[in-house]
Structures are given as structure tokens and as C-alpha cells.
Design a protein around this motif. Sequence first.
Motif, PDB file in Angstrom:
ATOM      1  N   LEU A   9      -5.358   8.412  20.175  1.00  0.00           N
ATOM      2  CA  LEU A   9      -6.759   8.784  19.970  1.00  0.00           C
ATOM      3  C   LEU A   9      -6.881  10.281  19.702  1.00  0.00           C
ATOM      4  CD1 LEU A   9      -8.450   6.620  22.760  1.00  0.00           C
ATOM      5  CD2 LEU A   9      -8.523   6.228  20.286  1.00  0.00           C
ATOM      6  N   ALA A  10      -6.106  11.074  20.449  1.00  0.00           N
ATOM      7  CA  ALA A  10      -6.170  12.526  20.268  1.00  0.00           C
ATOM      8  C   ALA A  10      -5.650  12.938  18.889  1.00  0.00           C
ATOM      9  CB  ALA A  10      -5.376  13.227  21.364  1.00  0.00           C
ATOM     10  N   ALA A  11      -4.601  12.243  18.412  1.00  0.00           N
ATOM     11  CA  ALA A  11      -4.005  12.588  17.116  1.00  0.00           C
ATOM     12  C   ALA A  11      -4.662  11.849  15.963  1.00  0.00           C
ATOM     13  CB  ALA A  11      -2.508  12.263  17.139  1.00  0.00           C
ATOM     14  N   HIS A  12      -5.655  10.969  16.276  1.00  0.00           N
ATOM     15  CA  HIS A  12      -6.316  10.144  15.252  1.00  0.00           C
ATOM     16  C   HIS A  12      -5.286   9.304  14.484  1.00  0.00           C
ATOM     17  CE1 HIS A  12      -9.998  12.379  16.002  1.00  0.00           C
ATOM     18  NE2 HIS A  12      -9.331  13.510  15.813  1.00  0.00           N
ATOM     19  N   SER A  13      -4.289   8.781  15.225  1.00  0.00           N
ATOM     20  CA  SER A  13      -3.202   8.037  14.589  1.00  0.00           C
ATOM     21  C   SER A  13      -3.338   6.541  14.870  1.00  0.00           C
ATOM     22  CB  SER A  13      -1.838   8.529  15.105  1.00  0.00           C
ATOM     23  OG  SER A  13      -0.805   7.673  14.658  1.00  0.00           O
ATOM     24  N   LEU A  14      -3.618   5.776  13.829  1.00  0.00           N
ATOM     25  CA  LEU A  14      -3.683   4.324  13.968  1.00  0.00           C
ATOM     26  C   LEU A  14      -2.302   3.753  14.260  1.00  0.00           C
ATOM     27  CD1 LEU A  14      -5.338   1.712  13.794  1.00  0.00           C
ATOM     28  CD2 LEU A  14      -4.867   1.678  11.337  1.00  0.00           C
ATOM     29  N   ALA A  15      -1.256   4.377  13.714  1.00  0.00           N
ATOM     30  CA  ALA A  15       0.104   3.883  13.945  1.00  0.00           C
ATOM     31  C   ALA A  15       0.452   3.937  15.425  1.00  0.00           C
ATOM     32  CB  ALA A  15       1.106   4.698  13.128  1.00  0.00           C
ATOM     33  N   ALA A  78      -5.880  -0.783   9.048  1.00  0.00           N
ATOM     34  CA  ALA A  78      -5.016   0.086   8.254  1.00  0.00           C
ATOM     35  C   ALA A  78      -5.514   0.190   6.813  1.00  0.00           C
ATOM     36  CB  ALA A  78      -3.586  -0.438   8.280  1.00  0.00           C
ATOM     37  N   ILE A  79      -5.979  -0.916   6.263  1.00  0.00           N
ATOM     38  CA  ILE A  79      -6.491  -0.889   4.887  1.00  0.00           C
ATOM     39  C   ILE A  79      -7.731   0.009   4.811  1.00  0.00           C
ATOM     40  CG2 ILE A  79      -7.584  -2.296   3.102  1.00  0.00           C
ATOM     41  CD1 ILE A  79      -5.675  -4.562   3.911  1.00  0.00           C
ATOM     42  N   ARG A  80      -8.572  -0.057   5.824  1.00  0.00           N
ATOM     43  CA  ARG A  80      -9.739   0.832   5.860  1.00  0.00           C
ATOM     44  C   ARG A  80      -9.299   2.293   5.913  1.00  0.00           C
ATOM     45  NH1 ARG A  80     -14.306  -0.657  10.054  1.00  0.00           N
ATOM     46  NH2 ARG A  80     -15.186   1.121   8.897  1.00  0.00           N
ATOM     47  N   ARG A  81      -8.231   2.583   6.676  1.00  0.00           N
ATOM     48  CA  ARG A  81      -7.735   3.956   6.757  1.00  0.00           C
ATOM     49  C   ARG A  81      -7.140   4.419   5.427  1.00  0.00           C
ATOM     50  NH1 ARG A  81      -6.439   6.557  11.672  1.00  0.00           N
ATOM     51  NH2 ARG A  81      -8.063   6.018  13.196  1.00  0.00           N
ATOM     52  N   LEU A  82      -6.534   3.493   4.690  1.00  0.00           N
ATOM     53  CA  LEU A  82      -6.000   3.861   3.376  1.00  0.00           C
ATOM     54  C   LEU A  82      -7.117   4.247   2.417  1.00  0.00           C
ATOM     55  CD1 LEU A  82      -3.155   1.244   2.732  1.00  0.00           C
ATOM     56  CD2 LEU A  82      -2.887   3.717   2.989  1.00  0.00           C
ATOM     57  N   PRO A  85      -9.101   7.929   4.511  1.00  0.00           N
ATOM     58  CA  PRO A  85      -8.140   8.520   5.459  1.00  0.00           C
ATOM     59  C   PRO A  85      -8.791   9.498   6.438  1.00  0.00           C
ATOM     60  CG  PRO A  85      -7.882   9.481   3.278  1.00  0.00           C
ATOM     61  CD  PRO A  85      -8.850   8.355   3.126  1.00  0.00           C
ATOM     62  N   HIS A  86      -8.196   9.581   7.636  1.00  0.00           N
ATOM     63  CA  HIS A  86      -8.607  10.526   8.661  1.00  0.00           C
ATOM     64  C   HIS A  86      -7.511  11.569   8.845  1.00  0.00           C
ATOM     65  CE1 HIS A  86     -11.173   7.071   9.398  1.00  0.00           C
ATOM     66  NE2 HIS A  86     -11.888   7.759  10.281  1.00  0.00           N
ATOM     67  N   ALA A  87      -7.895  12.736   9.328  1.00  0.00           N
ATOM     68  CA  ALA A  87      -6.907  13.765   9.661  1.00  0.00           C
ATOM     69  C   ALA A  87      -6.048  13.292  10.830  1.00  0.00           C
ATOM     70  CB  ALA A  87      -7.614  15.072  10.027  1.00  0.00           C
ATOM     71  N   VAL A  88      -4.729  13.461  10.721  1.00  0.00           N
ATOM     72  CA  VAL A  88      -3.783  12.990  11.736  1.00  0.00           C
ATOM     73  C   VAL A  88      -2.878  14.143  12.144  1.00  0.00           C
ATOM     74  CG1 VAL A  88      -1.919  11.365  12.238  1.00  0.00           C
ATOM     75  CG2 VAL A  88      -3.819  10.654  10.776  1.00  0.00           C
ATOM     76  N   ASP A 184       0.299   7.499   7.882  1.00  0.00           N
ATOM     77  CA  ASP A 184       0.003   6.863   9.170  1.00  0.00           C
ATOM     78  C   ASP A 184      -0.442   5.418   8.969  1.00  0.00           C
ATOM     79  OD1 ASP A 184      -0.574   7.282  12.186  1.00  0.00           O
ATOM     80  OD2 ASP A 184      -2.476   6.485  11.411  1.00  0.00           O
ATOM     81  N   ALA A 185      -1.345   5.199   8.010  1.00  0.00           N
ATOM     82  CA  ALA A 185      -1.803   3.836   7.739  1.00  0.00           C
ATOM     83  C   ALA A 185      -0.690   2.989   7.140  1.00  0.00           C
ATOM     84  CB  ALA A 185      -3.006   3.872   6.792  1.00  0.00           C
TER      85      ALA A 185
END
Length: 329
Positions: A9-15, A78-82, A85-88, A184-185
Amino acid sequence: MAGEIVAGLAAHSLALISDAAHMLTDAASIALVLVTARLAARPPAGGYTYGLKRTEIMSAQANGITLVLLAAWLCYTAIRRLLSPHAVAGGTVLGVALAGVAVNVAATLLIARASGRGHSSHKAHSGHKAPSRLSGLSGLSGQGPPQNLNVAGAFKHILTDIYAFAATAVAGLIIVLTGFVRADAIATLVVVVLMLHAGAGLIKDSGRIFLEAAPAGLDPAAVGAAMAARRNVTEVHDLHIWEITSGLPAASAHVLVAPGEDCHAVRADLEAFLSLQYGITHATLQVDHAALRVSRPPGPGGPGGPGGPDPAQHCDDAHGPAYRPADQS
């Protein structure tokens, strides 16, 4: 897991979040392994004539369904993030992923060792010697893949975690070096593919056992033909082959023996043959002398066909094909 969720959550990482979610299912699958292994070890009682061995298969199927459902949700996100994209924070992603690889390698070694001990105990109780058909799994401890479908479920969960963390670490490194945040996505989609592969395999294998299909790689027609080719056997029909639980096949059949020959000797020979050749140590065979046929209805290979006895004199409703020595020539 909690730390990884916070880091994700802190890194905004979906992975990282997907890895944490998958680790949560790992923990649940290991808990199911421990519970169902104790249930499966209980002796048969009451109406449960096979005991509770199939609780292991129920657990394996639950693991597979959980993996597929979780993969579907992650794929959508993940498709939504592609697309948007968000900053990671790539450095955080890389560090947490490398730590995850180390933790899951240790967990895989523990599961592999536990599987080896459990398989030894199972052989001691059942005497079964058939090899596992879950050969697609590779044990990292040198003890081979789990022989139990339930343990294999937990094993697949953790192996998938290792690959997922490796993909996440690569994504973190790419983000650090290039700033390409869509990595990430993409890493999440790699996790999705791994989860779908593991989950679909568990659902398929456990489904075969629930549907009482023959063990994968074992052809009932070949078994029936081989049984019919044994000495003094004139016909085999009502042949059924299934698995009580993973690695524990069973068979039943109606065998007709040439008139005047020893039915008990033929039965003993067939039981030994099934055990040695196919690993089927739980065989129930109904053995009768073949009656002299009165009529010869047409139809090669059918009941009462040329060269064989009439099974209708023994079975009012025979299931499946009949196998005779004449069919082998």
C-alpha cells in the motif's frame, strides 16, 4: 503478510499486494493440510468405510478454486493499472520481493520434508507402492514432489509464491532503473498466470477423483485386456478402476474362469498381477466359472459373441465392455 500488505500500500504496488494475498491463501492451505491430514489418518468407522481419506481431496479442490478466484480479481485490477498506471516505489518493491523469495524457499523445503514423512507413513499403513502422478511438481529438497494431492496443493501455492516474488523483484528492479511503472502490473499478470495454472491443475486432479475416474495415465481397456489374457480367464467385465484418494487406486471386476479350473487360484493370480503391474493393491474380484453357452447372438466382442461365454447368465446389467482372450489375437 501484514508487513507486505503495508509495504504494498505504501509503495502503491499491486504486485506486492497480490503476493501478500497469495501468501494468505498459502497460510490457509497449510492449515487445511494439517487438519485434513489428521482426519484422513483416522481408521474407518461407521458408514465411512474408507475412513475420511477424501477430506484431503476436498482440501485440494478448495485450494484450487481459491487460486482461480483470486487470480481473476488480480487480473482485472492489473489490467486497470495498465490502462491507468500509478506511481510505484521501485526500491521498496525490490527489497520486499527479495525477502519474500527467501521466506518461501524455506517454506518449500519444510513442505517437501513433511511430504516425504507423510508418504512414508501412508505406505506403511496401506502397503501401496504406486508412484505419484503429480510429477509436474519439483521438490527443492531433493526428496521429490509431494505424493499427496492435498499437500501438493500447499506445495503449489508456495512454489507459485517463489516465482511470483521473483517476477515482482524483476519489476521492482525495472522501475528503479527505468521508471517504467507498468512493470508492476505486468508482474501481477505473471502472478495471475502462475495462479491459474496451479489452481486449474488442482481442480482437474481433485475432480477426477471425485468423479471416480481411472487414475491419469492408466487405461482401463488395457488393464481389462491384460487381465483377460491371464491363464484360465475366459472373460472380464464390470471392470471399474478409480482412486479412493490420491495415490491409492482401487479396482473391481467380474471374472469368468474356464469350466473346471480353480477360481481361487485365478483370483489370487489376478490380484498379484494388478498389484505388481499397475500398483492396484485394493482389488475386489468376483470370480465365477463360465457357463457353457446355449445361444450365440451376433456381434463381435459383444456379450455372447463368438468365442466367449454369455455374461447374461451371470450379470443382468453388466457395465462397460467385456474383455476376452480371443480379442487379443
